[in-house]
Structure formats: structure tokens, C-alpha cells
Write a protein that holds these residues in place. Structure first.
Motif, PDB file in Angstrom:
ATOM      1  N   PRO A   1      -2.801 -16.935 -19.804  1.00  0.00           N
ATOM      2  CA  PRO A   1      -2.635 -16.395 -21.155  1.00  0.00           C
ATOM      3  C   PRO A   1      -2.514 -14.869 -21.133  1.00  0.00           C
ATOM      4  N   LYS A   2      -1.702 -14.333 -22.031  1.00  0.00           N
ATOM      5  CA  LYS A   2      -1.455 -12.890 -22.054  1.00  0.00           C
ATOM      6  C   LYS A   2      -2.746 -12.100 -22.240  1.00  0.00           C
ATOM      7  N   GLU A   3      -3.610 -12.562 -23.137  1.00  0.00           N
ATOM      8  CA  GLU A   3      -4.862 -11.848 -23.382  1.00  0.00           C
ATOM      9  C   GLU A   3      -5.747 -11.846 -22.143  1.00  0.00           C
ATOM     10  N   LEU A   4      -5.749 -12.959 -21.411  1.00  0.00           N
ATOM     11  CA  LEU A   4      -6.528 -13.039 -20.178  1.00  0.00           C
ATOM     12  C   LEU A   4      -5.989 -12.038 -19.160  1.00  0.00           C
ATOM     13  N   CYS A   5      -4.655 -11.946 -19.044  1.00  0.00           N
ATOM     14  CA  CYS A   5      -4.050 -10.991 -18.107  1.00  0.00           C
ATOM     15  C   CYS A   5      -4.446  -9.561 -18.460  1.00  0.00           C
ATOM     16  N   ARG A   6      -4.416  -9.240 -19.752  1.00  0.00           N
ATOM     17  CA  ARG A   6      -4.797  -7.886 -20.188  1.00  0.00           C
ATOM     18  C   ARG A   6      -6.238  -7.582 -19.823  1.00  0.00           C
ATOM     19  N   ASN A   7      -7.128  -8.530 -20.103  1.00  0.00           N
ATOM     20  CA  ASN A   7      -8.550  -8.320 -19.814  1.00  0.00           C
ATOM     21  C   ASN A   7      -8.809  -8.184 -18.315  1.00  0.00           C
ATOM     22  N   LEU A   8      -8.132  -9.009 -17.530  1.00  0.00           N
ATOM     23  CA  LEU A   8      -8.311  -8.945 -16.078  1.00  0.00           C
ATOM     24  C   LEU A   8      -7.741  -7.657 -15.489  1.00  0.00           C
ATOM     25  N   LYS A   9      -6.670  -7.162 -16.076  1.00  0.00           N
ATOM     26  CA  LYS A   9      -6.102  -5.882 -15.614  1.00  0.00           C
ATOM     27  C   LYS A   9      -7.094  -4.749 -15.848  1.00  0.00           C
ATOM     28  N   HIS A  10      -7.737  -4.740 -17.034  1.00  0.00           N
ATOM     29  CA  HIS A  10      -8.743  -3.723 -17.333  1.00  0.00           C
ATOM     30  C   HIS A  10      -9.903  -3.818 -16.344  1.00  0.00           C
ATOM     31  N   PHE A  11     -10.311  -5.061 -16.059  1.00  0.00           N
ATOM     32  CA  PHE A  11     -11.415  -5.282 -15.124  1.00  0.00           C
ATOM     33  C   PHE A  11     -11.052  -4.766 -13.730  1.00  0.00           C
ATOM     34  N   CYS A  12      -9.852  -5.083 -13.275  1.00  0.00           N
ATOM     35  CA  CYS A  12      -9.411  -4.637 -11.945  1.00  0.00           C
ATOM     36  C   CYS A  12      -9.362  -3.116 -11.870  1.00  0.00           C
ATOM     37  N   LYS A  13      -8.932  -2.484 -12.949  1.00  0.00           N
ATOM     38  CA  LYS A  13      -8.872  -1.024 -12.975  1.00  0.00           C
ATOM     39  C   LYS A  13     -10.270  -0.432 -12.887  1.00  0.00           C
ATOM     40  N   GLU A  14     -11.214  -1.021 -13.629  1.00  0.00           N
ATOM     41  CA  GLU A  14     -12.601  -0.541 -13.616  1.00  0.00           C
ATOM     42  C   GLU A  14     -13.240  -0.728 -12.242  1.00  0.00           C
ATOM     43  N   GLN A  15     -12.916  -1.826 -11.578  1.00  0.00           N
ATOM     44  CA  GLN A  15     -13.535  -2.161 -10.291  1.00  0.00           C
ATOM     45  C   GLN A  15     -12.754  -1.631  -9.092  1.00  0.00           C
ATOM     46  N   GLY A  16     -11.614  -1.015  -9.334  1.00  0.00           N
ATOM     47  CA  GLY A  16     -10.808  -0.485  -8.234  1.00  0.00           C
ATOM     48  C   GLY A  16     -10.137  -1.563  -7.405  1.00  0.00           C
ATOM     49  N   ILE A  17      -9.868  -2.714  -8.032  1.00  0.00           N
ATOM     50  CA  ILE A  17      -9.191  -3.808  -7.333  1.00  0.00           C
ATOM     51  C   ILE A  17      -7.686  -3.595  -7.483  1.00  0.00           C
ATOM     52  N   GLN A  18      -7.024  -3.293  -6.392  1.00  0.00           N
ATOM     53  CA  GLN A  18      -5.600  -2.950  -6.457  1.00  0.00           C
ATOM     54  C   GLN A  18      -4.676  -4.070  -5.985  1.00  0.00           C
ATOM     55  N   SER A  19      -5.217  -5.006  -5.216  1.00  0.00           N
ATOM     56  CA  SER A  19      -4.374  -6.097  -4.715  1.00  0.00           C
ATOM     57  C   SER A  19      -5.252  -7.276  -4.286  1.00  0.00           C
ATOM     58  N   GLY A  20      -4.593  -8.414  -4.073  1.00  0.00           N
ATOM     59  CA  GLY A  20      -5.299  -9.591  -3.558  1.00  0.00           C
ATOM     60  C   GLY A  20      -6.063 -10.365  -4.615  1.00  0.00           C
ATOM     61  N   THR A  21      -6.931 -11.257  -4.128  1.00  0.00           N
ATOM     62  CA  THR A  21      -7.732 -12.117  -4.995  1.00  0.00           C
ATOM     63  C   THR A  21      -8.717 -11.297  -5.821  1.00  0.00           C
ATOM     64  N   ILE A  22      -8.861 -11.654  -7.094  1.00  0.00           N
ATOM     65  CA  ILE A  22      -9.714 -10.878  -8.004  1.00  0.00           C
ATOM     66  C   ILE A  22     -11.179 -11.270  -7.895  1.00  0.00           C
TER      67      ILE A  22
ATOM     68  N   ARG B   1       2.015 -26.494  -7.797  1.00  0.00           N
ATOM     69  CA  ARG B   1       2.211 -26.454  -9.244  1.00  0.00           C
ATOM     70  C   ARG B   1       2.009 -25.021  -9.734  1.00  0.00           C
ATOM     71  N   THR B   2       2.636 -24.723 -10.850  1.00  0.00           N
ATOM     72  CA  THR B   2       2.552 -23.393 -11.433  1.00  0.00           C
ATOM     73  C   THR B   2       1.494 -23.379 -12.530  1.00  0.00           C
ATOM     74  N   ILE B   3       0.633 -22.384 -12.477  1.00  0.00           N
ATOM     75  CA  ILE B   3      -0.406 -22.214 -13.501  1.00  0.00           C
ATOM     76  C   ILE B   3      -0.093 -20.943 -14.289  1.00  0.00           C
TER      77      ILE B   3
ATOM     78  N   ALA C   1      -0.469 -11.741  -9.716  1.00  0.00           N
ATOM     79  CA  ALA C   1      -0.284 -12.820 -10.688  1.00  0.00           C
ATOM     80  C   ALA C   1      -0.442 -12.313 -12.120  1.00  0.00           C
ATOM     81  N   LEU C   2      -1.241 -11.268 -12.299  1.00  0.00           N
ATOM     82  CA  LEU C   2      -1.452 -10.716 -13.639  1.00  0.00           C
ATOM     83  C   LEU C   2      -0.182 -10.075 -14.185  1.00  0.00           C
ATOM     84  N   HIS C   3       0.692  -9.624 -13.303  1.00  0.00           N
ATOM     85  CA  HIS C   3       1.922  -8.961 -13.732  1.00  0.00           C
ATOM     86  C   HIS C   3       3.026  -9.964 -14.053  1.00  0.00           C
ATOM     87  N   THR C   4       2.953 -11.148 -13.453  1.00  0.00           N
ATOM     88  CA  THR C   4       3.953 -12.182 -13.739  1.00  0.00           C
ATOM     89  C   THR C   4       3.464 -13.185 -14.783  1.00  0.00           C
ATOM     90  N   GLY C   5       2.131 -13.239 -14.973  1.00  0.00           N
ATOM     91  CA  GLY C   5       1.576 -14.180 -15.942  1.00  0.00           C
ATOM     92  C   GLY C   5       1.532 -15.600 -15.443  1.00  0.00           C
TER      93      GLY C   5
END
Length: 284
Positions: A168-189, A163-165, A148-152
């Protein structure tokens, strides 16, 4: 509570599943029905028994809670084939102002995030922002995934509606950094240590631990209040309650109105500016 009552409740639970009620709704209905069955204590169902339960609720709960519990009992009685035993809900005048001690302000919201950051709880800080920046329900957080972070955006299903949620772009960026730090590569964050999605009680407990450091009253700090803050902020900008209802996934605009009411401070300033009260002249 007799074995018979437990068996009937299990059958009713199956019925609610077939009606596609949400898991939270089913749990709430069953909890209220257990309260009803404990109160009646095995006595035969009758209109008088239900009325007595209603009177009991009035002395112990707020009007909105009374109506919520009566709705559960009335639905159960309808399913049992005893609609004649259903009772009327309380008439409640719609409040046009919220209670100041319950309304979470943007500054308080920001302090909660800062408190989580100071505790090095980056996950909680991002979780709070995700709920508040999207208006998503806690039960829908499982749909906040790496993809979902890649599609926004993400699609959620609740109460038989999709419904579609948008994220925000800034939220996606921050969550991507978090996933990278935590080694989360797929699925629910946002997952608990067990690997299951965080539930309301988990989040409620973590948020309450921030109150002292954030200098925010505990009565204001619970997950659903973040959704209310999203609604009030959106409505201040757009003033489109129908669109807001769609974004929040409400089937009734009346529900959305509850989310947008404010404390009345703005109204108080407006009536002061009207200057319809003359100065007091003392008689000497």
C-alpha cells in the motif's frame, strides 16, 4: 535415538531440500520425526509401531496436529521404502465458524499498533502493519526491501512458486520515513540486532509483550493471525476466494477457506432476523 536414526534423518533432510520444501516445512517434519523416533525408542519399524504412535498422538494432540504429524511420518516411511507401514489420517469435519477466542478483530489489531507506538517501538508497529496490510508470510519478510518501497511491490518465492506482493502507498511512505530515520539505505528493512531477518519466534515474543497494554487476549496475538485478518478483510470486500488464494500463495482453495471463516456472530444475527420461532404462550 540411535546414531543410525540420526544419520537417516540427515539423509531425509537432504531429500526434502532437493524436493525444494521450505525451511520451515523441513524443520517441522524433522521435529515430528524426532518425536516419532523417540516414541518408538529403537524398536523395529512396523505397521503396529506406527499405529501405536498414532494412538499416542490422539491422546496428546488436537486432531489437526495429529494429522500434520502423521503426514510427516507417512512421507518419511514412503521415502524409506515402507509405504505399507503408512497409516490413515483422522477424518476431520471442516469447521465453518472460527473460535471467537482466536479471531483477532480490526480494533484489536489497531490497539496492538497503538501499544507499540506508545512503547516507542516504531519498528514493531510498522512490522505488524506490513504483515497485515500485505498478507505476507513471516518467512517472506526478507523481501520487504528498500528498493521494494520505490516500486510498491516485491516478488517472493515460496514452495517453488513466485508471486508478486503489492505494498500500500501509505505503508511505503511510512517505511521510507522509518528507513531514513534509521539510516537504512538498502536491503531488507526488518532485521534483528544480529543483522539477520527477524524470524517467527522474535516477532511472536515482541507481539506478546504488547497484549497487556493493548488489552488483547494473548491467544489472539501471533504473527500468522495478522495474515488471517488480511484474508478476512480482503474477502469481505472482494468475495473472490480464487484470487485471494493466489494473493496468499495457496495451492488449494480449501486452505484459503480456513482463513476466511468467521466466528458465526453474523450468522447468529441472520437466523434471529428470520423470525421462525413463535412467541411462547403460557397456559393458565
Amino acid at each position: 535415538m540411535t546414531t543410525y536414526n540420526l544419520e537417516v534423518l540427515n539423509q531425509y533432510k537432504t531429500h526434502l531440500h532437493e524436493e525444494e520444501r521450505s525451511q520451515n516445512t523441513i524443520q517441522k517434519y524433522l521435529r515430528d520425526l524426532r518425536t516419532f523416533l523417540v516414541f518408538t525408542d529403537g524398536q523395529e519399524l512396523s505397521k503396529l509401531a506406527v499405529l501405536a504412535f498414532k494412538e499416542h498422538l490422539i491422546t496428546a494432540y488436537a486432531p489437526a496436529s495429529v494429522n500434520s504429524m502423521l503426514a510427516a511420518v507417512n512421507g518419511f516411511l514412503e521415502w524409506l521404502g515402507f509405504p505399507q507401514y503408512k497409516v490413515k489420517q483422522l477424518k476431520i469435519q471442516r469447521e465453518i465458524f472460527s473460535k471467537p477466542e482466536k479471531e483477532l478483530s480490526q480494533r484489536e489489531y489497531q490497539r496492538l499498533i497503538q501499544a507499540a507506538e506508545k512503547k516507542n517501538n516504531r519498528k514493531l508497529a510498522l512490522l505488524i502493519q506490513t504483515i497485515c496490510a500485505t498478507g505476507i508470510r513471516v518467512s517472506e519478510l526478507r523481501h520487504i526491501t528498500v528498493s521494494a518501497l520505490h516500486t510498491g511491490r516485491t516478488t517472493v518465492s515460496c514452495k517453488g512458486k513466485n508471486r508478486t506482493i503489492f505494498l500500500p502507498k501509505e505503508l511505503c511512505r511510512n517505511l521510507k520515513h522509518f528507513c531514513k530515520e534509521q539510516g537504512i539505505q538498502s536491503g531488507t528493512i526488518f532485521l534483528a540486532k544480529t543483522g539477520k531477518p527477524l524470524d517467527r519466534s522474535n516477532i511472536w515474543r515482541m507481539m506478546k509483550n504488547l497484549c497487556k497494554d493493548a488489552n488483547v487476549e494473548p491467544s489472539k496475538v501471533f504473527p500468522h493471525n495478522l495474515r488471517h485478518l488480511f484474508a478476512r478483510t480482503y474477502y469481505k470486500i472482494e468475495k473472490d476466494i480464487s484470487r485471494l488464494a493466489d494473493i496468499l500463495g495457496h495451492s488449494s482453495i480449501n486452505t484459503t477457506r480456513i482463513y476466511t471463516i468467521e466466528t458465526g456472530a453474523k450468522h447468529a444475527r441472520q437466523i434471529d432476523r428470520m423470525q421462525l420461532v413463535l412467541g411462547y404462550r403460557s397456559v393458565t
